[in-house]
Motif scaffolding. Sequence first.
Motif, short mmCIF file in Angstrom:
data_model
loop_
_atom_site.label_atom_id
_atom_site.label_comp_id
_atom_site.label_asym_id
_atom_site.label_seq_id
_atom_site.Cartn_x
_atom_site.Cartn_y
_atom_site.Cartn_z
N TYR A 165 0.72 -1.38 -0.01
CA TYR A 165 -0.01 0.05 -0.07
C TYR A 165 0.79 1.25 0.02
O TYR A 165 0.48 2.35 -0.64
CB TYR A 165 -0.85 -0.22 1.20
CG TYR A 165 -2.16 -0.89 1.01
CD1 TYR A 165 -3.49 -0.41 0.36
CD2 TYR A 165 -2.15 -2.21 1.63
CE1 TYR A 165 -4.34 -1.34 0.16
CE2 TYR A 165 -3.10 -2.85 1.41
CZ TYR A 165 -4.48 -2.52 0.87
OH TYR A 165 -5.30 -3.24 0.60
N ALA A 166 1.93 1.23 0.64
CA ALA A 166 3.10 2.26 0.67
C ALA A 166 3.52 2.79 -0.67
O ALA A 166 3.74 3.78 -1.15
CB ALA A 166 4.27 2.26 1.76
N TRP A 167 4.02 1.48 -1.37
CA TRP A 167 4.21 1.47 -2.67
C TRP A 167 3.22 2.21 -3.60
O TRP A 167 3.40 3.39 -4.42
CB TRP A 167 4.77 0.26 -3.23
CG TRP A 167 5.41 0.39 -4.75
CD1 TRP A 167 6.54 0.31 -4.84
CD2 TRP A 167 4.65 0.29 -5.87
NE1 TRP A 167 6.96 0.43 -6.38
CE2 TRP A 167 5.69 0.58 -6.98
CE3 TRP A 167 3.42 0.41 -6.42
CZ2 TRP A 167 5.41 0.62 -8.17
CZ3 TRP A 167 3.20 0.77 -7.79
CH2 TRP A 167 4.23 0.78 -8.75
N LEU A 168 1.94 1.92 -3.41
CA LEU A 168 0.94 2.32 -4.21
C LEU A 168 0.84 3.81 -3.93
O LEU A 168 0.40 4.79 -4.93
CB LEU A 168 -0.24 1.61 -3.99
CG LEU A 168 -0.53 0.44 -4.55
CD1 LEU A 168 -1.44 -0.47 -4.16
CD2 LEU A 168 -0.54 0.26 -6.17
N ALA A 169 0.80 4.30 -2.65
CA ALA A 169 0.76 5.44 -2.23
C ALA A 169 1.74 6.47 -3.16
O ALA A 169 1.39 7.55 -3.33
CB ALA A 169 0.80 5.58 -0.78
N LEU A 170 3.19 5.99 -3.12
CA LEU A 170 3.84 6.74 -3.73
C LEU A 170 4.29 6.58 -5.07
O LEU A 170 3.73 7.39 -6.00
CB LEU A 170 5.48 6.41 -2.85
CG LEU A 170 6.85 7.12 -3.46
CD1 LEU A 170 6.46 8.80 -3.22
CD2 LEU A 170 8.03 6.88 -2.94
#
Length: 368
Positions: A165-170
């Motif tokens: 989810y962090a990857w998708l956010a960035l």
Amino acid sequence: MNKRGSPEKGRQLVSGTKGLLKTLCFTMMSCALLVVSGCVQEPTEQASVKDYIWRLSNVLDYDYQIPPVNVAAYPRTRDLTLKVSDHSIDLLDFLAMTGCQLQITAGQRNSGLGRVMSNSQSFLYQWRFIQESGACLAYLKDEDPTLYQTLAAVVEVKKAELSRYAWLALWGGPELKQYFGVSQQWLSPQQPLALTPDTYNIVLDVIAMDANALKDVALYETAFEEALYEFQLMNTGGQWLATLAGLTQYLQLGTAMLTSETAQRLCPKGKVTPKAKILKTVFDKFYIGQVQPYLSFVHRNSETWWQQQTAMLEVFTFKGPEAFEQFVSKYLNQDRHDGLWQRYERAQRSHVVAWQSVLRQCGLMPGA
């Protein structure tokens, strides 16, 4: 003699006003046509490099055409997806969590607005869910052991997938797509390339956070969203890639001129010719005087930028979507032999060597 305020003078004033309006209209139309036709003044850096290449071609009688510089667009949104588990609390379990703050958070996620969360908001929701689950699990352990086991399983999945989810956010959000948007504009020496320390630090701190030792989401969520918004306000990444691609192309073209047959015959038997002296002027005034300072700016500002990009990529131990990995390989991998940066560096070195060869054969090397 006409008296003040006479009709004749009035007609002259009207005539003069009409003439001025016509002139203004003509000027505005001309400017509009220039903009529409693309005949607007280029930024100094681009214009200086193009002028330098043009002067080289004049001295060396080299015909050339410059094809458009191509930099691939950042992957499309639909190509920036990662598989995550659809693991959540069902309705009955949700209703049974009375007394848990987590029930309110989960309810917001299932609202109309919650179903259309942005990537960054979805990540912050997962973070908040994991954080609030601790108190809820402690409450349910004795009150409802079955629901406790269900929630514990959900939380473990969310912890395991928080980095996705962090990857998708960035990398998967609209902010980085804007930041790396295709640009025809080169970076200006007055324009900072690297992210501000505050922006970079908050982004790296958040995306690298351990899912089993989360900090308080309330302390970070606003700063994280503001940091992402800073990306969206800039097109620096796209301009950086355009700068490297454009410089590589022009330097390669200049090298082709300096290694051409005409250049090799410039000083027969080492005798300096008038054309060689003109070429030396191009070297001193336009390459050393105008182009080289811009190349130095690129190198001075690249180190921190590469460090930041590499760190934000290496946080994640899994591979991103194929389209993203291809983009990274071609444009964001500083060490890849066929990547943009290495091709630029080779083009610059080859250009310096070509100049040394021509000047040496004519006895015009600096200091000679």
